[in-house]
Design a protein around this motif. Structure first.
Motif, PDB file in Angstrom:
ATOM      1  N   ARG A  38       1.566  -0.222 -18.274  1.00  0.00           N
ATOM      2  CA  ARG A  38       1.899  -1.309 -17.353  1.00  0.00           C
ATOM      3  C   ARG A  38       0.776  -1.573 -16.355  1.00  0.00           C
ATOM      4  O   ARG A  38       0.468  -2.715 -16.040  1.00  0.00           O
ATOM      5  CB  ARG A  38       3.201  -0.992 -16.610  1.00  0.00           C
ATOM      6  CG  ARG A  38       4.439  -0.970 -17.514  1.00  0.00           C
ATOM      7  CD  ARG A  38       5.706  -0.909 -16.691  1.00  0.00           C
ATOM      8  NE  ARG A  38       5.654   0.194 -15.734  1.00  0.00           N
ATOM      9  CZ  ARG A  38       6.232   0.165 -14.530  1.00  0.00           C
ATOM     10  NH1 ARG A  38       6.887  -0.912 -14.128  1.00  0.00           N
ATOM     11  NH2 ARG A  38       6.155   1.211 -13.726  1.00  0.00           N
ATOM     12  N   GLU A  39       0.174  -0.501 -15.855  1.00  0.00           N
ATOM     13  CA  GLU A  39      -0.892  -0.677 -14.862  1.00  0.00           C
ATOM     14  C   GLU A  39      -2.120  -1.337 -15.464  1.00  0.00           C
ATOM     15  O   GLU A  39      -2.871  -2.012 -14.768  1.00  0.00           O
ATOM     16  CB  GLU A  39      -1.267   0.662 -14.232  1.00  0.00           C
ATOM     17  CG  GLU A  39      -0.216   1.174 -13.264  1.00  0.00           C
ATOM     18  CD  GLU A  39      -0.838   1.819 -12.025  1.00  0.00           C
ATOM     19  OE1 GLU A  39      -1.884   1.332 -11.575  1.00  0.00           O
ATOM     20  OE2 GLU A  39      -0.271   2.797 -11.553  1.00  0.00           O
ATOM     21  N   GLU A  40      -2.340  -1.142 -16.765  1.00  0.00           N
ATOM     22  CA  GLU A  40      -3.473  -1.788 -17.424  1.00  0.00           C
ATOM     23  C   GLU A  40      -3.227  -3.286 -17.596  1.00  0.00           C
ATOM     24  O   GLU A  40      -4.151  -4.096 -17.468  1.00  0.00           O
ATOM     25  CB  GLU A  40      -3.723  -1.151 -18.795  1.00  0.00           C
ATOM     26  CG  GLU A  40      -4.166   0.306 -18.740  1.00  0.00           C
ATOM     27  CD  GLU A  40      -4.348   0.878 -20.139  1.00  0.00           C
ATOM     28  OE1 GLU A  40      -4.766   0.113 -21.035  1.00  0.00           O
ATOM     29  OE2 GLU A  40      -4.046   2.065 -20.336  1.00  0.00           O
ATOM     30  N   ILE A  41      -1.977  -3.649 -17.901  1.00  0.00           N
ATOM     31  CA  ILE A  41      -1.647  -5.055 -18.147  1.00  0.00           C
ATOM     32  C   ILE A  41      -1.526  -5.824 -16.836  1.00  0.00           C
ATOM     33  O   ILE A  41      -1.923  -6.988 -16.748  1.00  0.00           O
ATOM     34  CB  ILE A  41      -0.340  -5.155 -18.959  1.00  0.00           C
ATOM     35  CG1 ILE A  41      -0.548  -4.559 -20.359  1.00  0.00           C
ATOM     36  CG2 ILE A  41       0.137  -6.600 -19.072  1.00  0.00           C
ATOM     37  CD1 ILE A  41       0.707  -4.457 -21.179  1.00  0.00           C
ATOM     38  N   LEU A  42      -1.001  -5.186 -15.798  1.00  0.00           N
ATOM     39  CA  LEU A  42      -0.850  -5.847 -14.503  1.00  0.00           C
ATOM     40  C   LEU A  42      -2.231  -6.119 -13.904  1.00  0.00           C
ATOM     41  O   LEU A  42      -3.024  -5.196 -13.724  1.00  0.00           O
ATOM     42  CB  LEU A  42      -0.033  -4.973 -13.556  1.00  0.00           C
ATOM     43  CG  LEU A  42       0.281  -5.580 -12.183  1.00  0.00           C
ATOM     44  CD1 LEU A  42       1.249  -6.748 -12.326  1.00  0.00           C
ATOM     45  CD2 LEU A  42       0.860  -4.516 -11.251  1.00  0.00           C
ATOM     46  N   PRO A  43      -2.550  -7.367 -13.595  1.00  0.00           N
ATOM     47  CA  PRO A  43      -3.898  -7.674 -13.089  1.00  0.00           C
ATOM     48  C   PRO A  43      -4.160  -7.086 -11.704  1.00  0.00           C
ATOM     49  O   PRO A  43      -3.232  -6.846 -10.929  1.00  0.00           O
ATOM     50  CB  PRO A  43      -3.925  -9.207 -13.047  1.00  0.00           C
ATOM     51  CG  PRO A  43      -2.490  -9.613 -12.965  1.00  0.00           C
ATOM     52  CD  PRO A  43      -1.724  -8.585 -13.730  1.00  0.00           C
ATOM     53  N   GLU A  86      -3.146  -3.198  -3.017  1.00  0.00           N
ATOM     54  CA  GLU A  86      -2.487  -2.143  -3.776  1.00  0.00           C
ATOM     55  C   GLU A  86      -1.001  -2.064  -3.444  1.00  0.00           C
ATOM     56  O   GLU A  86      -0.174  -1.771  -4.308  1.00  0.00           O
ATOM     57  CB  GLU A  86      -3.158  -0.788  -3.522  1.00  0.00           C
ATOM     58  CG  GLU A  86      -4.397  -0.555  -4.364  1.00  0.00           C
ATOM     59  CD  GLU A  86      -4.139  -0.731  -5.858  1.00  0.00           C
ATOM     60  OE1 GLU A  86      -3.217  -0.062  -6.392  1.00  0.00           O
ATOM     61  OE2 GLU A  86      -4.825  -1.553  -6.497  1.00  0.00           O
ATOM     62  N   GLU A  87      -0.643  -2.322  -2.177  1.00  0.00           N
ATOM     63  CA  GLU A  87       0.770  -2.294  -1.798  1.00  0.00           C
ATOM     64  C   GLU A  87       1.561  -3.356  -2.562  1.00  0.00           C
ATOM     65  O   GLU A  87       2.721  -3.132  -2.942  1.00  0.00           O
ATOM     66  CB  GLU A  87       0.927  -2.514  -0.286  1.00  0.00           C
ATOM     67  CG  GLU A  87       0.353  -1.409   0.580  1.00  0.00           C
ATOM     68  CD  GLU A  87      -1.108  -1.626   0.936  1.00  0.00           C
ATOM     69  OE1 GLU A  87      -1.560  -1.030   1.917  1.00  0.00           O
ATOM     70  OE2 GLU A  87      -1.804  -2.407   0.214  1.00  0.00           O
ATOM     71  N   GLY A 123       4.371  -2.944  -5.442  1.00  0.00           N
ATOM     72  CA  GLY A 123       5.622  -3.697  -5.367  1.00  0.00           C
ATOM     73  C   GLY A 123       5.920  -4.421  -6.667  1.00  0.00           C
ATOM     74  O   GLY A 123       7.074  -4.445  -7.122  1.00  0.00           O
ATOM     75  N   TYR A 124       4.893  -5.017  -7.281  1.00  0.00           N
ATOM     76  CA  TYR A 124       5.069  -5.667  -8.582  1.00  0.00           C
ATOM     77  C   TYR A 124       5.588  -4.672  -9.630  1.00  0.00           C
ATOM     78  O   TYR A 124       6.498  -4.971 -10.406  1.00  0.00           O
ATOM     79  CB  TYR A 124       3.746  -6.258  -9.058  1.00  0.00           C
ATOM     80  CG  TYR A 124       3.332  -7.569  -8.425  1.00  0.00           C
ATOM     81  CD1 TYR A 124       4.264  -8.451  -7.869  1.00  0.00           C
ATOM     82  CD2 TYR A 124       1.989  -7.961  -8.409  1.00  0.00           C
ATOM     83  CE1 TYR A 124       3.868  -9.657  -7.313  1.00  0.00           C
ATOM     84  CE2 TYR A 124       1.587  -9.175  -7.853  1.00  0.00           C
ATOM     85  CZ  TYR A 124       2.533 -10.010  -7.303  1.00  0.00           C
ATOM     86  OH  TYR A 124       2.142 -11.211  -6.762  1.00  0.00           O
ATOM     87  N   GLN A 150       3.421 -12.875   0.253  1.00  0.00           N
ATOM     88  CA  GLN A 150       3.510 -13.612   1.510  1.00  0.00           C
ATOM     89  C   GLN A 150       4.247 -12.802   2.571  1.00  0.00           C
ATOM     90  O   GLN A 150       3.845 -12.774   3.740  1.00  0.00           O
ATOM     91  CB  GLN A 150       4.191 -14.962   1.294  1.00  0.00           C
ATOM     92  CG  GLN A 150       3.348 -15.957   0.508  1.00  0.00           C
ATOM     93  CD  GLN A 150       3.968 -17.337   0.479  1.00  0.00           C
ATOM     94  OE1 GLN A 150       4.224 -17.936   1.520  1.00  0.00           O
ATOM     95  NE2 GLN A 150       4.213 -17.852  -0.715  1.00  0.00           N
ATOM     96  N   ALA A 151       5.322 -12.126   2.174  1.00  0.00           N
ATOM     97  CA  ALA A 151       6.049 -11.270   3.112  1.00  0.00           C
ATOM     98  C   ALA A 151       5.171 -10.097   3.556  1.00  0.00           C
ATOM     99  O   ALA A 151       5.176  -9.711   4.738  1.00  0.00           O
ATOM    100  CB  ALA A 151       7.335 -10.767   2.471  1.00  0.00           C
ATOM    101  N   TYR A 152       4.421  -9.538   2.627  1.00  0.00           N
ATOM    102  CA  TYR A 152       3.520  -8.424   2.947  1.00  0.00           C
ATOM    103  C   TYR A 152       2.476  -8.847   3.977  1.00  0.00           C
ATOM    104  O   TYR A 152       2.237  -8.143   4.971  1.00  0.00           O
ATOM    105  CB  TYR A 152       2.839  -7.932   1.667  1.00  0.00           C
ATOM    106  CG  TYR A 152       1.661  -7.012   1.902  1.00  0.00           C
ATOM    107  CD1 TYR A 152       1.843  -5.676   2.236  1.00  0.00           C
ATOM    108  CD2 TYR A 152       0.352  -7.503   1.791  1.00  0.00           C
ATOM    109  CE1 TYR A 152       0.757  -4.834   2.459  1.00  0.00           C
ATOM    110  CE2 TYR A 152      -0.735  -6.667   2.009  1.00  0.00           C
ATOM    111  CZ  TYR A 152      -0.527  -5.341   2.342  1.00  0.00           C
ATOM    112  OH  TYR A 152      -1.609  -4.519   2.567  1.00  0.00           O
TER     113      TYR A 152
END
Length: 425
Positions: free
Chosen positions: A6-11, A65-66, A70-71, A117-119
């Protein structure tokens, strides 16, 4: 050993289409008779980093990274699935894939921009955020994102959707959000609309105006769900994930399709593919009942009905347009994002418009084949997919068709029930 890819696919970066547009994007501007600067107003109501990203010309913007964590926490990357049963049902030689944004906790793609946006708002010491919502998906995403970062939220929900979709209202309240049916008596603009028409059904432009006024009067921050290009920037996680997933499948889509309210889900899905647009077809799908593609003009117009935001050049029916109370509440918006509008004008992106009876039939076909009940908004994209798949069948072409299923329709069942009753008469 199980490998989590998942971390590889998530940009790690959001993609910004602005530097890759065929022409420079016409800049926002104040109206010639302006009594105050709308651009200065943005600085008062939007988180600073969100506003900076709205005007950036960087091709890639680093995802904090936060936010990436979250994603991952909400289930990104979302699945890219092949609709084999739909292919069989249609008897088409085309392959059909869909990106399932309904897999997120809020049931749609909207949290992809609500969360960052909330972050950014929280990082600036903000304690309360405000927004508008049409069908409720965006308001739900803001309410959850605000609670994730220990902030309060207020949502102005278009009245007709507030009444049609009480479950959405309940979810927002469960997440800690305050929800009001717009137009309201909480704002000067809302009171003006109600004085003119006490039974006004509301519109996204009116709810947007109320949210902006409410944020300004209370020194809260306003979060934008669509139309402005910063929302499309954040939504680019959808298309970038899809690029990586298609590479794993060994496929390259020929046709990319998405429905359009303001343009964030279509742009987020399709724009990352525009870099390799040779031979590809891009189809933006709107509502026949909200005919902005067929009857709108490409002009400078206000994104909100009160004219509080800067003028932007877009395809629009006009800020005073009152949309009919269709069930696809997320498509009841008078305009389209500036970047998408430019691509429509340049004919790089094609468009379609479908009526409620047509999209209901498409939703039913998809649900029977795949078991997923799509949101009425997403059903517009599905109708275009079916048309393209049947065209491929007629012409004997083995096309690869991909679309963004922007949200599930499990909270739209009362609306589907009403459509079923109306169409059976």
């Amino acid at each position: 050993m199980v490998v989590d890819r998942r971390e590889e696919i998530l940009p790690k970066y959001w993609y910004n289409i602005i530097p890759d547009l065929p022409k420079p994007l016409p800049p926002p501007r104040d109206p010639p008779d302006a009594e105050f600067s709308r651009i200065d107003l943005l600085r008062k109501i939007m988180p600073k980093e969100v506003l900076r990203q709205q005007f950036t010309v960087e091709r890639f913007v680093k995802i904090p990274e936060e936010v990436r964590n979250g994603y991952l926490n909400i289930g990104r990357p979302t699945p890219l699935l092949r609709a084999k049963r739909l292919e069989e049902k249609l008897g088409t030689p085309a392959k059909i894939y869909f990106k399932f944004e309904g897999a997120t906790p809020t049931g749609s793609h909207k949290i992809n921009t609500a969360m960052p946006q909330a972050y950014f708002a929280k990082n600036e010491g903000v304690e309360h955020v405000v927004t508008e919502t049409g069908a409720g998906q965006w308001g739900t995403a803001v309410a959850l994102s605000a609670s994730m970062f220990s902030m309060k939220s207020t949502v102005f929900m278009v009245k007709v959707s507030y009444e049609q979709k009480p479950q959405r209202r309940t979810i927002m309240q469960l997440y800690g959000g305050e929800v009001y049916a717009s137009p309201t008596k909480l704002t000067e603009f809302g009171r003006k609309i109600l004085d003119e028409n006490p039974s006004h059904p509301g519109s996204l432009g009116i709810a947007m105006s109320e949210a902006i006024e409410y944020a300004l009067n209370n020194d809260y921050r306003y979060l934008v769900g669509s139309v402005l290009d910063v929302a499309i920037l954040h939504q680019s996680v959808i298309g970038q994930e899809s690029l990586a997933q298609f590479e794993e499948y060994g496929e390259d889509p020929d046709i990319l399709i998405g429905c359009v309210g303001g343009g964030s889900n279509f742009g987020g899905f399709a724009f990352p593919f525009l870099g390799s647009k040779i031979g590809k077809k891009f189809i933006a799908v709107g509502s026949y009942e909200i005919p902005k593609f067929s009857q709108g003009n490409y002009i400078y117009d206000f994104p909100d009905s009160a004219g509080l935001l800067p003028l932007v050049k877009m395809v629009t029916l006009g800020k005073d347009y009152v949309p009919p109370p269709i069930y696809a509440g997320g498509l009841r918006y008078h305009g389209a994002a500036p970047s998408l509008s430019l691509l429509l004008k340049e004919r790089i992106v094609e468009w379609r418009e479908y009526s409620e009876p047509e999209i209901f039939e498409a939703a039913k076909i998809f649900a029977e084949a795949q078991g997923i009940v799509p949101a009425p908004e997403s059903a517009h994209a599905i109708k275009a997919v079916i048309d393209e798949a049947l065209k491929a069948k007629k012409e004997g072409e083995k096309k690869v068709i991909a679309f963004n299923l922007s949200g599930h329709g499990l909270l739209d069942l009362p609306n589907y029930e009403l459509m079923m009753k109306r169409l059976s008469k």
